[in-house]
Design a protein around this motif. Structure first.
Motif, short mmCIF file in Angstrom:
data_model
loop_
_atom_site.label_atom_id
_atom_site.label_comp_id
_atom_site.label_asym_id
_atom_site.label_seq_id
_atom_site.Cartn_x
_atom_site.Cartn_y
_atom_site.Cartn_z
N ALA A 28 0.83 -1.20 0.00
CA ALA A 28 0.00 0.00 0.00
C ALA A 28 0.86 1.25 0.00
O ALA A 28 2.03 1.22 0.42
CB ALA A 28 -0.91 0.01 1.22
N GLU A 29 0.27 2.33 -0.46
CA GLU A 29 0.89 3.65 -0.31
C GLU A 29 0.38 4.28 0.97
O GLU A 29 -0.82 4.24 1.27
CB GLU A 29 0.56 4.54 -1.51
CG GLU A 29 1.26 5.89 -1.44
CD GLU A 29 1.14 6.69 -2.72
OE1 GLU A 29 1.08 7.93 -2.63
OE2 GLU A 29 1.10 6.07 -3.80
N VAL A 30 1.28 4.87 1.74
CA VAL A 30 0.94 5.40 3.06
C VAL A 30 0.35 6.79 2.92
O VAL A 30 0.90 7.65 2.23
CB VAL A 30 2.20 5.43 3.96
CG1 VAL A 30 1.84 5.96 5.34
CG2 VAL A 30 2.82 4.05 4.05
N GLY A 31 -0.76 7.00 3.61
CA GLY A 31 -1.42 8.30 3.62
C GLY A 31 -0.93 9.18 4.77
O GLY A 31 0.18 9.00 5.28
N PRO A 32 -1.76 10.13 5.20
CA PRO A 32 -1.32 11.12 6.20
C PRO A 32 -1.11 10.52 7.58
O PRO A 32 -1.61 9.45 7.91
CB PRO A 32 -2.47 12.13 6.21
CG PRO A 32 -3.66 11.35 5.75
CD PRO A 32 -3.14 10.36 4.75
N VAL A 33 -0.36 11.26 8.40
CA VAL A 33 -0.18 10.88 9.79
C VAL A 33 -1.51 11.06 10.52
O VAL A 33 -2.32 11.92 10.16
CB VAL A 33 0.92 11.73 10.46
CG1 VAL A 33 0.50 13.19 10.59
CG2 VAL A 33 1.31 11.15 11.82
N ALA A 34 -1.74 10.23 11.54
CA ALA A 34 -2.96 10.31 12.35
C ALA A 34 -2.57 10.38 13.82
O ALA A 34 -1.45 10.01 14.20
CB ALA A 34 -3.85 9.10 12.10
N HIS A 35 -3.48 10.88 14.63
CA HIS A 35 -3.23 10.99 16.06
C HIS A 35 -3.03 9.59 16.65
O HIS A 35 -3.85 8.70 16.45
CB HIS A 35 -4.44 11.67 16.71
CG HIS A 35 -4.28 11.90 18.19
ND1 HIS A 35 -3.07 12.13 18.79
CD2 HIS A 35 -5.21 11.95 19.19
CE1 HIS A 35 -3.24 12.31 20.09
NE2 HIS A 35 -4.52 12.20 20.35
N GLY A 36 -1.92 9.39 17.34
CA GLY A 36 -1.68 8.12 17.98
C GLY A 36 -0.40 7.43 17.55
O GLY A 36 -0.13 6.31 17.98
N GLY A 37 0.38 8.05 16.67
CA GLY A 37 1.66 7.47 16.31
C GLY A 37 1.64 6.56 15.12
O GLY A 37 2.54 5.74 14.93
N VAL A 50 -1.42 2.34 10.56
CA VAL A 50 -0.16 1.61 10.37
C VAL A 50 0.99 2.31 11.08
O VAL A 50 1.22 3.50 10.87
CB VAL A 50 0.16 1.47 8.87
CG1 VAL A 50 1.50 0.76 8.67
CG2 VAL A 50 -0.96 0.69 8.16
N ARG A 51 1.70 1.56 11.91
CA ARG A 51 2.90 2.06 12.58
C ARG A 51 4.14 1.77 11.75
O ARG A 51 4.12 0.93 10.85
CB ARG A 51 3.04 1.40 13.96
CG ARG A 51 2.09 1.97 15.00
CD ARG A 51 2.02 1.09 16.24
NE ARG A 51 3.30 0.79 16.83
CZ ARG A 51 3.98 1.58 17.66
NH1 ARG A 51 3.47 2.76 18.00
NH2 ARG A 51 5.14 1.21 18.18
N HIS A 52 5.23 2.48 12.09
CA HIS A 52 6.54 2.27 11.47
C HIS A 52 6.56 2.68 9.99
O HIS A 52 7.39 2.20 9.23
CB HIS A 52 7.00 0.81 11.63
CG HIS A 52 6.85 0.29 13.02
ND1 HIS A 52 7.59 0.78 14.07
CD2 HIS A 52 6.01 -0.65 13.54
CE1 HIS A 52 7.23 0.15 15.18
NE2 HIS A 52 6.27 -0.71 14.89
N ALA A 53 5.68 3.58 9.62
CA ALA A 53 5.62 4.08 8.24
C ALA A 53 5.73 5.60 8.25
O ALA A 53 5.71 6.24 9.31
CB ALA A 53 4.32 3.64 7.58
N LEU A 54 5.82 6.18 7.04
CA LEU A 54 5.83 7.63 6.87
C LEU A 54 4.93 7.98 5.69
O LEU A 54 4.85 7.21 4.72
CB LEU A 54 7.24 8.14 6.60
CG LEU A 54 8.10 8.49 7.81
CD1 LEU A 54 9.56 8.63 7.43
CD2 LEU A 54 7.60 9.78 8.44
N VAL A 108 12.21 8.08 12.11
CA VAL A 108 11.94 9.38 11.49
C VAL A 108 12.96 10.41 11.99
O VAL A 108 13.30 10.42 13.18
CB VAL A 108 10.51 9.87 11.82
CG1 VAL A 108 10.16 11.12 11.02
CG2 VAL A 108 9.49 8.77 11.58
N THR A 109 13.43 11.28 11.11
CA THR A 109 14.30 12.37 11.56
C THR A 109 13.58 13.19 12.62
O THR A 109 12.35 13.32 12.59
CB THR A 109 14.70 13.29 10.40
OG1 THR A 109 13.53 13.96 9.91
CG2 THR A 109 15.37 12.53 9.27
N VAL A 110 14.35 13.76 13.54
CA VAL A 110 13.72 14.52 14.63
C VAL A 110 12.94 15.71 14.08
O VAL A 110 11.84 16.02 14.56
CB VAL A 110 14.79 14.97 15.65
CG1 VAL A 110 14.19 15.90 16.69
CG2 VAL A 110 15.41 13.75 16.33
#
Length: 370
Positions: A28-37, A50-54, A108-110
Motif C-alpha cells: 500500500a501507499e501510506v497516507g497522512p499521519v494520524a493521532h496516535g503514532g 499503520v505504525r513504522h511508516a511515513l 523518522v528524523t527529529v
C-alpha cells in the motif's frame, strides 16, 4: 498537572466481529499521519492505522488487529518498498515491528517528527474545533537528538535480573538492556532557582527541560499583574502556583485545586500563601472558589478538562485562561466548548517534550472574544 506518557496502553478485551485478518499482508501507499503514532492506509474500503511508516512511502503492511466486522484495522509496516527521505535507521535496536512499543518515531528524523506532531495538532483543532491554526512544535533543552531525556523510567523485571519493555498494545515483554530515552540522571526539582518537594512516585515532568519551558509559556501567555486573582486547576505540587504567587504579589491571591491529597500538602509547602484544596476539580468548583478570578491555569490529565470544568471556569469570567494539554484531541474538544461560551483561542505553542513518541505538549491561551 497533566500526566506524562507512561508507555504503551493495554488493549481492552475485544469482542470478535467475524473472521480474523491478523497476519495478512498487502502492499500500500501510506497516507497522512494520524493521532496516535501511526499513519492512515486505505485497504479497499477499510482504514488501517499503520505504525513504522511515513506519509508517501510504499510499504508492505501486516495486519496486527482486525476482524471482518471491525470499522478499522491496525497494522505494521514490515517492509519498505519506497522510502521517504525523512526515514532514518532507528538508533534503538529494540525499535520496530514486534519489538518494544514505547516509541513511535524512531525511524523518522527529529525535524520531521516535530512536523508530524504539528500536523496532528492542526488536524485535531480543524476537525474538533473548526479552527485553522498555524502550529510549530518547538524543541526543548535537555535531550540529545531526541534521546536521553526520560528522567523517570520503568522496566518490566524479568528472571535472572534482566528487564524488558512491553510490545505495543500488548502484555508481551521484549528483553532490553537499556532504553535510549532514559536520561543519565534523575529529575531535578529546581525551576527558575526555586526548589520543589515532590513525593516518591509523585508526578513531575519527565523531560528535564519541561518544567521551566512550561512555566515560561504559561506566564508569557497570562501576563499576570500585581493584585490579580489566579486559579490553578490540576495544580500538582504547585509548579505554576509558585510563580503566579510571585507575580500577583501580596495584594493578589492564588488558589489551587488538585485531586491528589499528598500533592496538595506539598504544594502548600512549595508555595507559601497558597490557598489549596484537595479533591475532584469539578466537585470542588461546584461548592467553592465561586468568586471571580482574573486568571486560570488548566493542566488536566490526558482526558482533558471536559465540559463541566470548562463551564465552571468560564462562569468565573477570567480575562485569560492558560490551558496546558498533553493530548491534542482533548484540547481541541475543550477549545470548542470554550468557544460556545465566548472564549477564543488567541495563541498556541507546542513543545516536543516526548521525542521519538507521538506525544506533544501544548500551551493554549484562551480569552473572551470581546
Amino acid at each position: 498537572m497533566s500526566s506524562a506518557p507512561r508507555g504503551p496502553r493495554r488493549p481492552r478485551a475485544r469482542k470478535e466481529r467475524g473472521e480474523s485478518h491478523v497476519g495478512e499482508q498487502f502492499e500500500a501507499e501510506v497516507g497522512p499521519v494520524a493521532h496516535g503514532g501511526h499513519c492512515v492506509v486505505r485497504h479497499g474500503e477499510r482504514v488501517v492505522f499503520v505504525r513504522h511508516a511515513l506519509p508517501g512511502e510504499r510499504v508492505v503492511v501486516r495486519i496486527t488487529e482486525g476482524t471482518a466486522g471491525d470499522r478499522f484495522w491496525r497494522g505494521d509496516a514490515v517492509e519498505v518498498l519506497q522510502a521517504s527521505p525523512d526515514r532514518v535507521e532507528a538508533p534503538c535496536p529494540y525499535a520496530g515491528p514486534s519489538r518494544c512499543g514505547g516509541c513511535d518515531f524512531q525511524h523518522v528524523t527529529v525535524a520531521r517528527q516535530r512536523a508530524l506532531k504539528a500536523e496532528v495538532v492542526r488536524e485535531q483543532l480543524r476537525r474538533l474545533a473548526g479552527l485553522e491554526v498555524d502550529v510549530q512544535v518547538e524543541p526543548v533543552p535537555g535531550d540529545v537528538d531526541g534521546l536521553g531525556w526520560r528522567t523517570r523510567q520503568r522496566y518490566v523485571p524479568l528472571a535472572g535480573g534482566r528487564r524488558g519493555m512491553r510490545q505495543h498494545r500488548s502484555h508481551e515483554v521484549v528483553p532490553v538492556e537499556k532504553c535510549l530515552l532514559e536520561a543519565p540522571q534523575g529529575p531535578s526539582y529546581e525551576v527558575r532557582g526555586s526548589r520543589f518537594e515532590v513525593a516518591d512516585g509523585g508526578f513531575w515532568q519527565v523531560h528535564p527541560g519541561a518544567p521551566e519551558v512550561l512555566v515560561d509559556a504559561v506566564l508569557d501567555a497570562l501576563a499576570p499583574q500585581p493584585g490579580e486573582r489566579a486559579l490553578d486547576l490540576y495544580a500538582g505540587v504547585g509548579l505554576f502556583s509558585r510563580f503566579l504567587l510571585e507575580a500577583v504579589g501580596a495584594g493578589g491571591r492564588v488558589c489551587a485545586v488538585e485531586g491528589d491529597g499528598a500533592a496538595v500538602r506539598l504544594a502548600k509547602r512549595n508555595c507559601p500563601g497558597l490557598h489549596a484544596t484537595a479533591g475532584d476539580v469539578s466537585r470542588v468548583l461546584t461548592d467553592g472558589y465561586d468568586e471571580p478570578f482574573d486568571l486560570v491555569v488548566l493542566d488536566p490529565p490526558r482526558t482533558g478538562a471536559k465540559r463541566k470544568v470548562v463551564e465552571q471556569v468560564v462562569d468565573r469570567r477570567p480575562r485569560a485562561v492558560a490551558y496546558v494539554a498533553c493530548d491534542p484531541a482533548a484540547l481541541a474538544r475543550d477549545v470548542a466548548i470554550f468557544a460556545e461560551h465566548g472564549y477564543r483561542l488567541r495563541s498556541l505553542r507546542a513543545f516536543d517534550l516526548f521525542p521519538m513518541t507521538h506525544h506533544v505538549e501544548c500551551v493554549a491561551l484562551l480569552e473572551p472574544a470581546s
